[in-house]
Design a protein around this motif. Sequence first.
Motif, short mmCIF file in Angstrom:
data_model
loop_
_atom_site.label_atom_id
_atom_site.label_comp_id
_atom_site.label_asym_id
_atom_site.label_seq_id
_atom_site.Cartn_x
_atom_site.Cartn_y
_atom_site.Cartn_z
N VAL A 148 0.85 -1.18 0.00
CA VAL A 148 0.00 0.00 0.00
C VAL A 148 0.89 1.23 0.00
N PRO A 149 0.71 2.18 -0.91
CA PRO A 149 1.61 3.34 -0.97
C PRO A 149 1.53 4.20 0.29
N TYR A 150 2.72 4.45 0.88
CA TYR A 150 2.91 5.42 1.94
C TYR A 150 2.38 4.98 3.31
N LEU A 162 -4.66 8.21 -24.03
CA LEU A 162 -5.35 9.00 -23.03
C LEU A 162 -4.36 9.57 -22.04
N VAL A 163 -4.76 10.63 -21.37
CA VAL A 163 -4.05 11.19 -20.21
C VAL A 163 -5.06 11.34 -19.09
N GLY A 164 -4.57 11.22 -17.86
CA GLY A 164 -5.50 11.32 -16.73
C GLY A 164 -4.82 11.81 -15.47
N VAL A 165 -5.62 12.34 -14.58
CA VAL A 165 -5.15 12.74 -13.25
C VAL A 165 -6.11 12.16 -12.23
N GLY A 166 -5.59 11.87 -11.03
CA GLY A 166 -6.43 11.33 -9.97
C GLY A 166 -6.10 11.96 -8.63
N TYR A 167 -7.10 12.03 -7.77
CA TYR A 167 -6.94 12.58 -6.42
C TYR A 167 -7.54 11.56 -5.46
N TYR A 168 -6.73 11.03 -4.54
CA TYR A 168 -7.16 9.92 -3.71
C TYR A 168 -6.95 10.25 -2.23
N GLY A 169 -7.85 9.71 -1.43
CA GLY A 169 -7.67 9.66 0.01
C GLY A 169 -7.62 8.21 0.44
N ILE A 170 -6.53 7.78 1.07
CA ILE A 170 -6.39 6.38 1.49
C ILE A 170 -6.22 6.34 3.02
N SER A 213 -3.18 7.33 7.28
CA SER A 213 -3.97 7.97 6.22
C SER A 213 -3.05 8.88 5.41
N ALA A 214 -3.41 9.09 4.15
CA ALA A 214 -2.61 9.95 3.26
C ALA A 214 -3.49 10.46 2.12
N THR A 215 -3.08 11.59 1.58
CA THR A 215 -3.74 12.18 0.40
C THR A 215 -2.76 12.09 -0.76
N LEU A 216 -3.21 11.51 -1.87
CA LEU A 216 -2.33 11.24 -3.00
C LEU A 216 -2.81 11.99 -4.25
N LEU A 217 -1.86 12.39 -5.09
CA LEU A 217 -2.14 13.00 -6.39
C LEU A 217 -1.41 12.18 -7.44
N SER A 218 -2.13 11.76 -8.49
CA SER A 218 -1.57 10.85 -9.48
C SER A 218 -1.74 11.43 -10.88
N ALA A 228 2.75 8.12 -12.22
CA ALA A 228 3.40 8.30 -10.92
C ALA A 228 2.42 8.93 -9.96
N THR A 229 2.56 8.57 -8.67
CA THR A 229 1.72 9.15 -7.63
C THR A 229 2.62 9.73 -6.55
N THR A 230 2.17 10.81 -5.94
CA THR A 230 2.94 11.45 -4.88
C THR A 230 2.02 11.76 -3.72
N GLY A 231 2.56 11.66 -2.51
CA GLY A 231 1.78 11.97 -1.33
C GLY A 231 1.87 13.45 -1.00
N LEU A 232 0.73 14.11 -0.82
CA LEU A 232 0.70 15.53 -0.52
C LEU A 232 1.09 15.75 0.94
N GLY A 233 2.14 16.53 1.15
CA GLY A 233 2.61 16.83 2.50
C GLY A 233 3.48 15.76 3.10
N LEU A 234 3.87 14.75 2.33
CA LEU A 234 4.71 13.67 2.82
C LEU A 234 6.12 13.82 2.27
N GLN A 235 7.10 13.61 3.12
CA GLN A 235 8.50 13.74 2.72
C GLN A 235 9.01 12.41 2.17
N GLN A 236 8.34 11.91 1.16
CA GLN A 236 8.74 10.66 0.54
C GLN A 236 8.70 10.82 -0.97
N SER A 237 9.48 10.03 -1.66
CA SER A 237 9.57 10.15 -3.12
C SER A 237 8.31 9.59 -3.78
N MET A 238 8.16 9.93 -5.08
CA MET A 238 7.01 9.45 -5.86
C MET A 238 7.11 7.95 -6.09
#
Length: 454
Positions: A337-339, A378-386, A403-408, A432-442
Motif C-alpha cells: 500500500v503506498p505510503y 489518453l491522459v488522466g489525473v487522480g486525487y485519492y484519500g487512502i 492515512s494519506a492524500t495522493l495526487l496521481s 506516478a503518484t505522490t503523497g501531498l505533505g509527505l517527505q517521501q519520493s514518488m
Amino acid sequence: MYYVGSARTPLALPIVSNLSKALAGDEASYTINLGVLPLPCPGHPDSIRYYVVIERAIESNHTDNVIRFEQFAKEFVTKSDEPVPLRLASEPLAKGVYILRLENGTVIDFYDDFARFLEEHILINSERLKFNLGKETISDISSRLSIPYSVARTCQVKVELLSVVDTAHALPIVDTVRQPADYLAELDMSSFADGPYRYRIVATDLLSDKVLYDSTIGFRKAAPVIVSGSRIARGDTLEVGGKKKDWASLLAELNEQLTTEKVVNERTKSSLDQSEDEKHRLEQIVDANKRNSIADIHGRVGIGFGTSAGDNFFIGIEASKPALSFDVSFGFLYGSVPYLTGYAKPQNFSQFTSSPKSLGFQLTWVVLKTAGGLIEPLVGVGYYGIWSQPVSGASASPAPLSSATLLSAQLGIACEPYGEMNGLGFSLAIGATTGLGLQQSMQTDISGKAYIRF
C-alpha cells in the motif's frame, strides 16, 4: 446574391383603411419592404445593374395584420464597390384611391399629409460575397459562351477554357485583378469544334500568391438542330381537307416550346444546386456546433484496479465531444500500500473489510480516437484519500501513518471495441503518484478499468 431590407416609421396612427377591415381602429405604422437583385452590366465590368422591387404596406403595431397596398420595380446602375443610396420616388396612386381614413371619416392623402413625415432614404449594404463558379450557357445562334462567377475579395482572377483533349494548353478568357462582385465571362465559340470542354476559375491573393479559390466544371458544345430552309419554306404548304398548313410556322412554335422547356430545366437545376449548397452550409454549421460544445453526455459504471485506487468499483459520467470522463471510485488496497505503515495486511479475500481503503476522483481525456476505437491514447489525473486501521496494541516510533492524500498523473490507452456509441470500454494506464505533505519520493502508479455506459 440578393438583398432584402425593410424600414418602418416610428409613427403610430389610429386608422381605418379602405383597403381592408383588418386594421380598423388599430394602431399601425407605415412599412417599406424591398428586394434588390444585382446583375452584371454588359460592357462595364466595374459596374452593377440593380433590379429593385419595392413594396409599401401598413402594418399593425399590436397584431400580425398587414395591408400591402403598392408594389413597383426600378432599375439603375452604380459602381460595384460603392454603397447604394436609394431614394424612393413619390409616385401618386390612381385617382380616387386613398390610403388612410380617420375614424371621423376624414380622408388622408398619403403624399400630401403623411409622406412628408418620412424620409424614404435607405442605404443598401450587401451581404459578404462568396467565391462561386456558375453554370455556363451557349447561345444556339451565336455560339457565344457565357460563364457567371462571383469574386469574394480583391484578388487576381483567371478564368480559363480547358479542352479535355489538349489539357496542357488552356485558353485564358479572363486574367486580371477583380474586386468583390458578380461577373460574366464571355467567349465566341463558333470556331471551336463540338465536343466536351471544361472551364476553370482560379483566384489568388495579390501579395502571397496563395490560391483562394479553385473550381472546374465540365460541359459539352453541340451544334443546334437546324432544318434547312430549302425543305420547309414559306410557300411549302400541305392541303388537308382544303386547308393549308404552314410547316414553317409550326416549326417556329416547336422551337419556342423547346426553348421554354430548356429555361425551365435550367432554373430547376439552379434551384436544386442552391438547395444543395444551403444543405451543405447548414451541415457545416451543425458540425461546427457539435465540435465546439460538450455533447453526448451519459453515465458509466465499472470495476478497476490500481496502486492508488485499489481493487475498486466506480461510477461516473463521460462526454463524446470532447472525450472527457469523470469517475468516483471506492476500493480496497492489498499487498504493498503506498505510503501507509503499521496496518494489518489481510491474509485472504474474506478479510477485505479490514484492508486499507481508497476513495478517489479521476479525470480522463482521450486525446485521439483511432483505428475505429481500438486504440485511443489518453491522459488522466487522480486525487485519492487512502486510510487504514493501525494494528491494535502496536507501538512504534515514529507513529505509523494510517492515512494519506495522493495526487496521481498517468498516460495510457483506451479501447472501445464496439465503437463509442455502444456500452463497453477498457483502459490501461501507468504513471506516478505522490503523497501531498509527505517527505517521501514518488511511486509508480498502474491502473486499469472495465466499464459499461448507460
